[in-house]
Design a protein around this motif. Structure first.
Motif, PDB file in Angstrom:
ATOM      1  N   GLY A   1       0.823  -1.213   0.000  1.00  0.00           N
ATOM      2  CA  GLY A   1       0.000   0.000   0.000  1.00  0.00           C
ATOM      3  C   GLY A   1       0.850   1.253   0.000  1.00  0.00           C
ATOM      4  N   GLN A   2       1.932   1.239   0.770  1.00  0.00           N
ATOM      5  CA  GLN A   2       2.829   2.397   0.793  1.00  0.00           C
ATOM      6  C   GLN A   2       3.546   2.573  -0.542  1.00  0.00           C
ATOM      7  N   LEU A   3       3.856   1.465  -1.192  1.00  0.00           N
ATOM      8  CA  LEU A   3       4.493   1.540  -2.507  1.00  0.00           C
ATOM      9  C   LEU A   3       3.559   2.161  -3.534  1.00  0.00           C
ATOM     10  N   VAL A   4       2.290   1.796  -3.485  1.00  0.00           N
ATOM     11  CA  VAL A   4       1.315   2.394  -4.404  1.00  0.00           C
ATOM     12  C   VAL A   4       1.241   3.899  -4.170  1.00  0.00           C
ATOM     13  N   LEU A   5       1.211   4.321  -2.913  1.00  0.00           N
ATOM     14  CA  LEU A   5       1.176   5.746  -2.593  1.00  0.00           C
ATOM     15  C   LEU A   5       2.470   6.431  -3.027  1.00  0.00           C
ATOM     16  N   TYR A   6       3.608   5.807  -2.755  1.00  0.00           N
ATOM     17  CA  TYR A   6       4.918   6.336  -3.161  1.00  0.00           C
ATOM     18  C   TYR A   6       4.944   6.568  -4.673  1.00  0.00           C
TER      19      TYR A   6
ATOM     20  N   ALA B   1      14.337   8.108   8.405  1.00  0.00           N
ATOM     21  CA  ALA B   1      13.001   8.625   8.708  1.00  0.00           C
ATOM     22  C   ALA B   1      11.914   7.681   8.191  1.00  0.00           C
ATOM     23  N   ILE B   2      12.186   6.970   7.095  1.00  0.00           N
ATOM     24  CA  ILE B   2      11.183   6.062   6.524  1.00  0.00           C
ATOM     25  C   ILE B   2      10.934   4.891   7.463  1.00  0.00           C
ATOM     26  N   TRP B   3      11.993   4.163   7.831  1.00  0.00           N
ATOM     27  CA  TRP B   3      11.761   2.982   8.669  1.00  0.00           C
ATOM     28  C   TRP B   3      11.333   3.384  10.072  1.00  0.00           C
ATOM     29  N   LEU B   4      11.870   4.490  10.583  1.00  0.00           N
ATOM     30  CA  LEU B   4      11.520   4.907  11.932  1.00  0.00           C
ATOM     31  C   LEU B   4      10.060   5.357  12.013  1.00  0.00           C
ATOM     32  N   SER B   5       9.590   6.077  10.998  1.00  0.00           N
ATOM     33  CA  SER B   5       8.182   6.508  11.034  1.00  0.00           C
ATOM     34  C   SER B   5       7.241   5.310  10.890  1.00  0.00           C
ATOM     35  N   ASN B   6       7.619   4.324  10.085  1.00  0.00           N
ATOM     36  CA  ASN B   6       6.767   3.142   9.933  1.00  0.00           C
ATOM     37  C   ASN B   6       6.754   2.268  11.177  1.00  0.00           C
ATOM     38  N   ALA B   7       7.794   2.344  11.981  1.00  0.00           N
ATOM     39  CA  ALA B   7       7.857   1.544  13.205  1.00  0.00           C
ATOM     40  C   ALA B   7       7.207   2.249  14.390  1.00  0.00           C
ATOM     41  N   THR B   8       6.843   3.514  14.218  1.00  0.00           N
ATOM     42  CA  THR B   8       6.320   4.310  15.321  1.00  0.00           C
ATOM     43  C   THR B   8       4.808   4.487  15.204  1.00  0.00           C
ATOM     44  N   PRO B   9       4.054   4.004  16.190  1.00  0.00           N
ATOM     45  CA  PRO B   9       2.597   4.204  16.147  1.00  0.00           C
ATOM     46  C   PRO B   9       2.267   5.697  16.083  1.00  0.00           C
TER      47      PRO B   9
ATOM     48  N   ARG C   1      13.562   0.942  -4.700  1.00  0.00           N
ATOM     49  CA  ARG C   1      13.967  -0.307  -4.043  1.00  0.00           C
ATOM     50  C   ARG C   1      14.355  -0.043  -2.589  1.00  0.00           C
ATOM     51  N   ARG C   2      15.098   1.027  -2.364  1.00  0.00           N
ATOM     52  CA  ARG C   2      15.499   1.368  -0.997  1.00  0.00           C
ATOM     53  C   ARG C   2      14.275   1.749  -0.164  1.00  0.00           C
ATOM     54  N   PHE C   3      13.344   2.483  -0.786  1.00  0.00           N
ATOM     55  CA  PHE C   3      12.114   2.849  -0.080  1.00  0.00           C
ATOM     56  C   PHE C   3      11.348   1.601   0.365  1.00  0.00           C
ATOM     57  N   VAL C   4      11.205   0.630  -0.540  1.00  0.00           N
ATOM     58  CA  VAL C   4      10.465  -0.588  -0.215  1.00  0.00           C
ATOM     59  C   VAL C   4      11.152  -1.345   0.920  1.00  0.00           C
ATOM     60  N   LEU C   5      12.471  -1.476   0.854  1.00  0.00           N
ATOM     61  CA  LEU C   5      13.204  -2.189   1.908  1.00  0.00           C
ATOM     62  C   LEU C   5      13.069  -1.494   3.264  1.00  0.00           C
ATOM     63  N   LEU C   6      13.210  -0.177   3.273  1.00  0.00           N
ATOM     64  CA  LEU C   6      13.110   0.555   4.543  1.00  0.00           C
ATOM     65  C   LEU C   6      11.682   0.572   5.080  1.00  0.00           C
ATOM     66  N   SER C   7      10.708   0.664   4.183  1.00  0.00           N
ATOM     67  CA  SER C   7       9.297   0.592   4.613  1.00  0.00           C
ATOM     68  C   SER C   7       8.995  -0.768   5.219  1.00  0.00           C
ATOM     69  N   ALA C   8       9.457  -1.824   4.543  1.00  0.00           N
ATOM     70  CA  ALA C   8       9.226  -3.180   5.051  1.00  0.00           C
ATOM     71  C   ALA C   8       9.904  -3.375   6.401  1.00  0.00           C
ATOM     72  N   LEU C   9      11.107  -2.829   6.566  1.00  0.00           N
ATOM     73  CA  LEU C   9      11.804  -2.929   7.858  1.00  0.00           C
ATOM     74  C   LEU C   9      10.994  -2.257   8.957  1.00  0.00           C
ATOM     75  N   GLY C  10      10.539  -1.046   8.715  1.00  0.00           N
ATOM     76  CA  GLY C  10       9.733  -0.342   9.713  1.00  0.00           C
ATOM     77  C   GLY C  10       8.422  -1.050  10.004  1.00  0.00           C
ATOM     78  N   ASN C  11       7.765  -1.541   8.957  1.00  0.00           N
ATOM     79  CA  ASN C  11       6.511  -2.275   9.149  1.00  0.00           C
ATOM     80  C   ASN C  11       6.743  -3.566   9.929  1.00  0.00           C
ATOM     81  N   ALA C  12       7.852  -4.252   9.660  1.00  0.00           N
ATOM     82  CA  ALA C  12       8.164  -5.492  10.393  1.00  0.00           C
ATOM     83  C   ALA C  12       8.416  -5.202  11.867  1.00  0.00           C
ATOM     84  N   LEU C  13       9.135  -4.130  12.161  1.00  0.00           N
ATOM     85  CA  LEU C  13       9.369  -3.763  13.565  1.00  0.00           C
ATOM     86  C   LEU C  13       8.055  -3.436  14.268  1.00  0.00           C
ATOM     87  N   TYR C  14       7.179  -2.739  13.568  1.00  0.00           N
ATOM     88  CA  TYR C  14       5.875  -2.388  14.133  1.00  0.00           C
ATOM     89  C   TYR C  14       5.053  -3.643  14.421  1.00  0.00           C
TER      90      TYR C  14
END
Length: 190
Positions: A68-73, A123-131, A149-162
């Protein structure tokens, strides 16, 4: 809840795909209308699906939110093709960036852009990991032409931490419920 009962089977069978769909929508939106995290916690606490199923559902939710974030990106990066399969699948997809910009507002957008300029990919992974801040950096990442590609990896990392945080909270709630002096088993209320 016993998965062999009709209600238990229904919750596990319908709840998992519903959560995955809601996480896609959450990834697509900034300024959340839905809170699938609350539903995820309820799903785990009520159905007690076990660690393997909980981990599988959490993993699918991570992939779904990241998609979903990739579609928005892509909508903000100008890479979206109006004739693409995703654009045909999701009606009014081309309007999402305009709606999101309107919901964020110029003042908040300036603050978010400043955070992204200062911290970049962190900021990408940290914001995705923060409620409360999930998905905020999708907009400036798309507008700035941040590598996809970097955006997807960092988004996935933040989402996984969340999601790991949510699984830990859900398991903690399950443990805490055992120490309550009341019998709160769902079967007792049916």
């Amino acid at each position: 809840m016993d998965p062999d009962t009709t209600l238990g089977g229904l919750v596990i069978t319908v709840g998992s795909p519903l959560l995955v769909g809601l996480y896609f929508i959450e990834g697509l939106l900034v300024g959340k209308l839905l809170h699938p995290s609350v539903l995820f916690l309820l799903y785990v606490v009520v159905s007690e699906p076990g660690l393997a199923l909980t981990a599988a559902v959490a993993a699918f939710c991570v992939v779904s939110a990241t998609a979903g974030q990739l579609v928005l990106y892509r909508g903000f990066s100008g890479d979206s093709d109006p004739e693409s399969r995703v654009a045909r699948l999701i009606p009014y997809l081309n309007r999402v960036p305009t709606v999101v910009k309107g919901r964020i507002g110029e003042r908040r957008m300036a603050v978010i852009d400043g955070w992204f300029d200062r911290f970049g990919g962190h900021a990408i992974w940290l914001s995705n990991a923060t409620p409360g801040f999930r998905g905020l950096m999708t907009v400036p990442a798309g507008l700035s032409g941040y590598p996809q590609r970097r955006f997807v990896l960092l988004s996935a990392l933040g989402n996984a931490l969340y999601m790991m945080l949510l699984v830990a909270v859900a398991n903690g709630l399950l443990e805490a419920l055992q120490f309550l002096p009341w019998d709160l088993r769902l079967e007792r209320f049916l």
